[in-house]
Design a protein around this motif. Sequence first.
Motif, PDB file in Angstrom:
ATOM      1  N   GLY A 259       0.812  -1.201   0.000  1.00 54.74           N
ATOM      2  CA  GLY A 259       0.000   0.000   0.000  1.00 54.74           C
ATOM      3  C   GLY A 259       0.847   1.253   0.000  1.00 54.74           C
ATOM      4  O   GLY A 259       2.066   1.216   0.170  1.00 54.74           O
ATOM      5  N   GLY A 260       0.177   2.385  -0.169  1.00 57.62           N
ATOM      6  CA  GLY A 260       0.865   3.665  -0.192  1.00 57.62           C
ATOM      7  C   GLY A 260       0.526   4.465  -1.420  1.00 57.62           C
ATOM      8  O   GLY A 260      -0.433   4.169  -2.149  1.00 57.62           O
ATOM      9  N   SER A 261       1.321   5.498  -1.683  1.00 56.76           N
ATOM     10  CA  SER A 261       1.063   6.423  -2.786  1.00 56.76           C
ATOM     11  C   SER A 261       1.931   6.096  -3.990  1.00 56.76           C
ATOM     12  O   SER A 261       3.143   5.885  -3.860  1.00 56.76           O
ATOM     13  CB  SER A 261       1.325   7.857  -2.322  1.00 56.76           C
ATOM     14  N   VAL A 262       1.310   6.056  -5.164  1.00 55.02           N
ATOM     15  CA  VAL A 262       2.020   5.758  -6.406  1.00 55.02           C
ATOM     16  C   VAL A 262       1.292   6.430  -7.563  1.00 55.02           C
ATOM     17  O   VAL A 262       0.093   6.738  -7.455  1.00 55.02           O
ATOM     18  CB  VAL A 262       2.107   4.226  -6.635  1.00 55.02           C
ATOM     19  N   GLN A 263       2.003   6.683  -8.640  1.00 60.03           N
ATOM     20  CA  GLN A 263       1.376   7.275  -9.822  1.00 60.03           C
ATOM     21  C   GLN A 263       1.190   6.227 -10.911  1.00 60.03           C
ATOM     22  O   GLN A 263       1.988   5.300 -11.044  1.00 60.03           O
ATOM     23  CB  GLN A 263       2.224   8.433 -10.361  1.00 60.03           C
ATOM     24  N   MET A 264       0.118   6.387 -11.683  1.00 59.77           N
ATOM     25  CA  MET A 264      -0.164   5.512 -12.818  1.00 59.77           C
ATOM     26  C   MET A 264      -0.256   6.368 -14.075  1.00 59.77           C
ATOM     27  O   MET A 264      -0.934   7.395 -14.083  1.00 59.77           O
ATOM     28  CB  MET A 264      -1.475   4.749 -12.608  1.00 59.77           C
ATOM     29  N   ILE A 278      -2.578   7.537  -7.207  1.00 60.10           N
ATOM     30  CA  ILE A 278      -3.315   6.456  -6.555  1.00 60.10           C
ATOM     31  C   ILE A 278      -2.777   6.260  -5.145  1.00 60.10           C
ATOM     32  O   ILE A 278      -1.561   6.191  -4.942  1.00 60.10           O
ATOM     33  CB  ILE A 278      -3.180   5.131  -7.335  1.00 60.10           C
ATOM     34  N   TYR A 279      -3.698   6.193  -4.191  1.00 61.36           N
ATOM     35  CA  TYR A 279      -3.293   5.782  -2.845  1.00 61.36           C
ATOM     36  C   TYR A 279      -3.914   4.420  -2.588  1.00 61.36           C
ATOM     37  O   TYR A 279      -5.143   4.273  -2.591  1.00 61.36           O
ATOM     38  CB  TYR A 279      -3.720   6.771  -1.767  1.00 61.36           C
ATOM     39  N   VAL A 280      -3.053   3.429  -2.372  1.00 57.84           N
ATOM     40  CA  VAL A 280      -3.499   2.047  -2.201  1.00 57.84           C
ATOM     41  C   VAL A 280      -3.741   1.767  -0.726  1.00 57.84           C
ATOM     42  O   VAL A 280      -2.804   1.771   0.075  1.00 57.84           O
ATOM     43  CB  VAL A 280      -2.458   1.050  -2.757  1.00 57.84           C
ATOM     44  N   HIS A 281      -4.987   1.562  -0.360  1.00 61.77           N
ATOM     45  CA  HIS A 281      -5.336   1.132   0.987  1.00 61.77           C
ATOM     46  C   HIS A 281      -5.387  -0.400   1.003  1.00 61.77           C
ATOM     47  O   HIS A 281      -5.180  -1.055  -0.021  1.00 61.77           O
ATOM     48  CB  HIS A 281      -6.684   1.720   1.403  1.00 61.77           C
TER      49      HIS A 281
END
Length: 293
Positions: A259-264, A278-281
């Motif tokens: 999880g965490g913050s990433v760009q697509m 995108i923030y992955v919960h």
Amino acid sequence: MKKLFGGIDLTWKKLIIFAVIAGLYTGFMAYLPAAKDTSFADISITFEWWVLFGIIIIVNSKSPLDSALKCFVFFLISQPLVYLVQVPFNSYGWGIFRYYPAWFRWTLLTFPMGYIGWYMKKEQWWSLLILVPMLLFVGFHYTGFLRYCCSFFPYRLLSTLFCAATMLIYPWYIFRNEKLRKTGVIISAALIALLTIYTFTAGKKTFYTTTVMVNNGSMGVEFDDSYSVALSDESFGKVYIVYEDNIEDYMINADFDKGGSVQMTLTSPEGDERVFSIYVHSDHLDITEITGN
């Protein structure tokens, strides 16, 4: 600690009070929004705390039959209470009891497990053989919590530590024989080490798979299989475009490893890019488009 593992006069009155408190607490933790997706709610989903409760009952019982009956009654009272507490707050209402049959099957199994488990008190070499399956069961939970914690630190950290600690505590405080105690602790320590190594070195497993977006869906993004999509950090997993027959359209799916913050970035055949944050919960995504690129 020694009193907890064999020094309690576990009367039926005390057992019933224990069962009621355990059931009420678990039900509230299952409902409480602040506890959602934390170690405090795990007691309503997984078994590590219930293993502890069962062992406490076993080692404080007077005979195999006493142990079996008290384990059975404890779970027979506590488990329905877990769901009863949630009835006024859950959208299913009384329908939440649809989840109880699985726990009732476990409740039935507590009778033979309580009966056999009592023989750990005999302090024989085979007493360890009775304990080892319990250690393996808790170890199974340990690996799941550890991997979750690594993906969404510090979530599930307390559950991870609890499993490791109780695996060491059980042999040390259940047995009085020094040789059995040390052997049991060595077995537990070895299991923890092996399971930790396995968790970090075994084949990479996807934490969960989800759909990020659908062609011309709520975000108004159009794409097909001529487009390409990628994450800015591949350690998060992968994203890919698929055609879904059920909806007869394209979608972007993701296999996330943490999880965490990433760009697509979504790239058209002409090279035009649209970038999304995108923030992955643990069980959902927050996604917004980054404009001005």
